[in-house]
Motif scaffolding. Structure first.
Motif, PDB file in Angstrom:
ATOM      1  N   ILE A 165       0.558  -1.120   0.414  1.00  0.00           N
ATOM      2  CA  ILE A 165       0.410  -0.283  -0.205  1.00  0.00           C
ATOM      3  C   ILE A 165       0.815   1.147  -0.144  1.00  0.00           C
ATOM      4  N   HIS A 166       2.471   1.261   0.100  1.00  0.00           N
ATOM      5  CA  HIS A 166       3.236   2.189   0.322  1.00  0.00           C
ATOM      6  C   HIS A 166       4.088   2.694  -1.245  1.00  0.00           C
ATOM      7  N   PRO A 167       4.029   3.519  -1.927  1.00  0.00           N
ATOM      8  CA  PRO A 167       4.276   4.345  -3.008  1.00  0.00           C
ATOM      9  C   PRO A 167       5.764   3.557  -2.814  1.00  0.00           C
ATOM     10  N   GLU A 168       6.553   2.829  -3.943  1.00  0.00           N
ATOM     11  CA  GLU A 168       8.051   2.614  -4.233  1.00  0.00           C
ATOM     12  C   GLU A 168       8.982   3.368  -4.552  1.00  0.00           C
ATOM     13  N   ASN A 169       7.926   4.145  -4.471  1.00  0.00           N
ATOM     14  CA  ASN A 169       9.302   4.916  -6.018  1.00  0.00           C
ATOM     15  C   ASN A 169       9.837   6.488  -5.044  1.00  0.00           C
ATOM     16  N   TYR A 170      10.023   6.307  -3.882  1.00  0.00           N
ATOM     17  CA  TYR A 170      10.678   7.504  -3.149  1.00  0.00           C
ATOM     18  C   TYR A 170      11.860   7.668  -4.085  1.00  0.00           C
ATOM     19  N   ARG A 171      12.388   8.631  -4.171  1.00  0.00           N
ATOM     20  CA  ARG A 171      13.998   9.338  -4.708  1.00  0.00           C
ATOM     21  C   ARG A 171      14.239  10.426  -4.154  1.00  0.00           C
ATOM     22  N   VAL A 172      15.340  11.409  -3.797  1.00  0.00           N
ATOM     23  CA  VAL A 172      15.987  12.443  -4.234  1.00  0.00           C
ATOM     24  C   VAL A 172      15.054  13.207  -4.712  1.00  0.00           C
ATOM     25  N   VAL A 173      13.831  14.406  -4.681  1.00  0.00           N
ATOM     26  CA  VAL A 173      14.271  15.478  -5.521  1.00  0.00           C
ATOM     27  C   VAL A 173      14.240  16.817  -5.294  1.00  0.00           C
ATOM     28  N   VAL A 174      15.140  17.578  -5.628  1.00  0.00           N
ATOM     29  CA  VAL A 174      14.768  19.583  -5.918  1.00  0.00           C
ATOM     30  C   VAL A 174      13.625  19.612  -5.847  1.00  0.00           C
ATOM     31  N   PHE A 175      13.320  20.672  -4.686  1.00  0.00           N
ATOM     32  CA  PHE A 175      12.342  21.260  -4.850  1.00  0.00           C
ATOM     33  C   PHE A 175      13.031  22.918  -4.387  1.00  0.00           C
ATOM     34  N   LYS A 176      12.536  23.957  -5.852  1.00  0.00           N
ATOM     35  CA  LYS A 176      12.615  24.955  -5.797  1.00  0.00           C
ATOM     36  C   LYS A 176      11.833  26.351  -5.502  1.00  0.00           C
ATOM     37  N   ASP A 177      11.891  26.634  -4.674  1.00  0.00           N
ATOM     38  CA  ASP A 177      11.218  28.092  -4.689  1.00  0.00           C
ATOM     39  C   ASP A 177      10.954  29.297  -6.070  1.00  0.00           C
TER      40      ASP A 177
ATOM     41  N   PRO B  28      14.755  15.210  -9.869  1.00  0.00           N
ATOM     42  CA  PRO B  28      13.598  15.202 -10.873  1.00  0.00           C
ATOM     43  C   PRO B  28      13.859  16.669 -10.201  1.00  0.00           C
ATOM     44  N   LEU B  29      12.958  17.549 -10.615  1.00  0.00           N
ATOM     45  CA  LEU B  29      13.345  19.022 -10.050  1.00  0.00           C
ATOM     46  C   LEU B  29      10.861  20.042  -9.907  1.00  0.00           C
ATOM     47  N   PHE B  30      11.026  19.870  -8.741  1.00  0.00           N
ATOM     48  CA  PHE B  30       9.416  20.256  -8.483  1.00  0.00           C
ATOM     49  C   PHE B  30       9.680  21.358  -8.387  1.00  0.00           C
ATOM     50  N   LYS B  31       8.353  22.174  -8.775  1.00  0.00           N
ATOM     51  CA  LYS B  31       8.749  23.602  -8.799  1.00  0.00           C
ATOM     52  C   LYS B  31       7.670  24.101  -7.960  1.00  0.00           C
ATOM     53  N   LEU B  32       7.898  25.229  -6.495  1.00  0.00           N
ATOM     54  CA  LEU B  32       6.578  25.605  -5.761  1.00  0.00           C
ATOM     55  C   LEU B  32       6.668  26.842  -5.645  1.00  0.00           C
ATOM     56  N   GLU B  33       5.182  27.168  -5.538  1.00  0.00           N
ATOM     57  CA  GLU B  33       5.575  29.044  -5.553  1.00  0.00           C
ATOM     58  C   GLU B  33       5.867  29.988  -4.526  1.00  0.00           C
ATOM     59  N   ILE B  34       5.570  28.860  -2.816  1.00  0.00           N
ATOM     60  CA  ILE B  34       6.207  30.018  -2.249  1.00  0.00           C
ATOM     61  C   ILE B  34       6.451  28.980  -1.022  1.00  0.00           C
ATOM     62  N   SER B  35       7.506  29.049  -0.653  1.00  0.00           N
ATOM     63  CA  SER B  35       7.999  28.414   1.098  1.00  0.00           C
ATOM     64  C   SER B  35       8.024  28.840   2.018  1.00  0.00           C
ATOM     65  N   ASN B  36       9.139  28.022   2.822  1.00  0.00           N
ATOM     66  CA  ASN B  36       9.152  28.949   4.194  1.00  0.00           C
ATOM     67  C   ASN B  36      10.036  30.378   3.836  1.00  0.00           C
ATOM     68  N   THR B  37      10.399  30.275   2.988  1.00  0.00           N
ATOM     69  CA  THR B  37      12.133  30.707   2.311  1.00  0.00           C
ATOM     70  C   THR B  37      11.533  32.242   2.158  1.00  0.00           C
ATOM     71  N   SER B  38      10.188  32.014   2.039  1.00  0.00           N
ATOM     72  CA  SER B  38       9.339  33.392   1.099  1.00  0.00           C
ATOM     73  C   SER B  38       7.872  33.195   1.677  1.00  0.00           C
ATOM     74  N   HIS B  39       7.712  32.680   2.327  1.00  0.00           N
ATOM     75  CA  HIS B  39       6.273  33.392   3.191  1.00  0.00           C
ATOM     76  C   HIS B  39       6.439  33.816   4.211  1.00  0.00           C
ATOM     77  N   PRO B  40       5.736  35.037   4.345  1.00  0.00           N
ATOM     78  CA  PRO B  40       5.168  36.081   5.024  1.00  0.00           C
ATOM     79  C   PRO B  40       5.435  35.808   6.326  1.00  0.00           C
ATOM     80  N   PHE B  41       4.625  34.731   7.314  1.00  0.00           N
ATOM     81  CA  PHE B  41       4.796  34.473   8.154  1.00  0.00           C
ATOM     82  C   PHE B  41       5.901  33.647   8.377  1.00  0.00           C
ATOM     83  N   TYR B  42       6.889  33.063   8.042  1.00  0.00           N
ATOM     84  CA  TYR B  42       8.223  32.646   8.120  1.00  0.00           C
ATOM     85  C   TYR B  42       9.452  33.842   8.052  1.00  0.00           C
ATOM     86  N   THR B  43       9.059  34.258   7.434  1.00  0.00           N
ATOM     87  CA  THR B  43      10.378  35.338   6.637  1.00  0.00           C
ATOM     88  C   THR B  43      10.329  36.623   7.685  1.00  0.00           C
TER      89      THR B  43
END
Length: 85
Positions: A5-17, A44-59
């Motif tokens: 029931i658990h995914p088998e394709n765990y791999r290192v992914v780069v997330f970019k804000d 693999p590259l996964f693009k994010l619109e906002i993360s903890n480095t750009s969110h107003p609450f965390y900055t």
């Protein structure tokens, strides 16, 4: 854990804000359409619109509501009701 029931394709992914260009690595099963090469290794590259480095609450750039003005206004309007004569 149950088998199958658990995914088998765990791999290192780069997330970019995309708002500030910050990148971070983590293991994920997220589907990525693009790849990025870092230090000669393709990830693999996964693009994010906002993360903890750009969110107003965390900055610390979040605008605070003026609660003191509201309290003063309330006390001016209703504060005299509690006074004993």
């Amino acid at each position: 854990m149950k088998t199958g029931i658990h995914p088998e394709n765990y791999r290192v992914v780069v997330f970019k804000d995309m708002s500030n260009g910050d990148t971070f690595f983590t293991r994920s099963t997220a589907n990525a359409k693009e790849n990025i090469e870092i230090d000669g290794v393709s990830y693999p590259l996964f693009k994010l619109e906002i993360s903890n480095t750009s969110h107003p609450f965390y900055t610390g750039k979040q605008k605070l509501v003026d609660t003191a003005g509201r309290v003063d206004k309330f006390m001016n309007r209703y504060g005299k009701r509690g006074e004993k004569k």
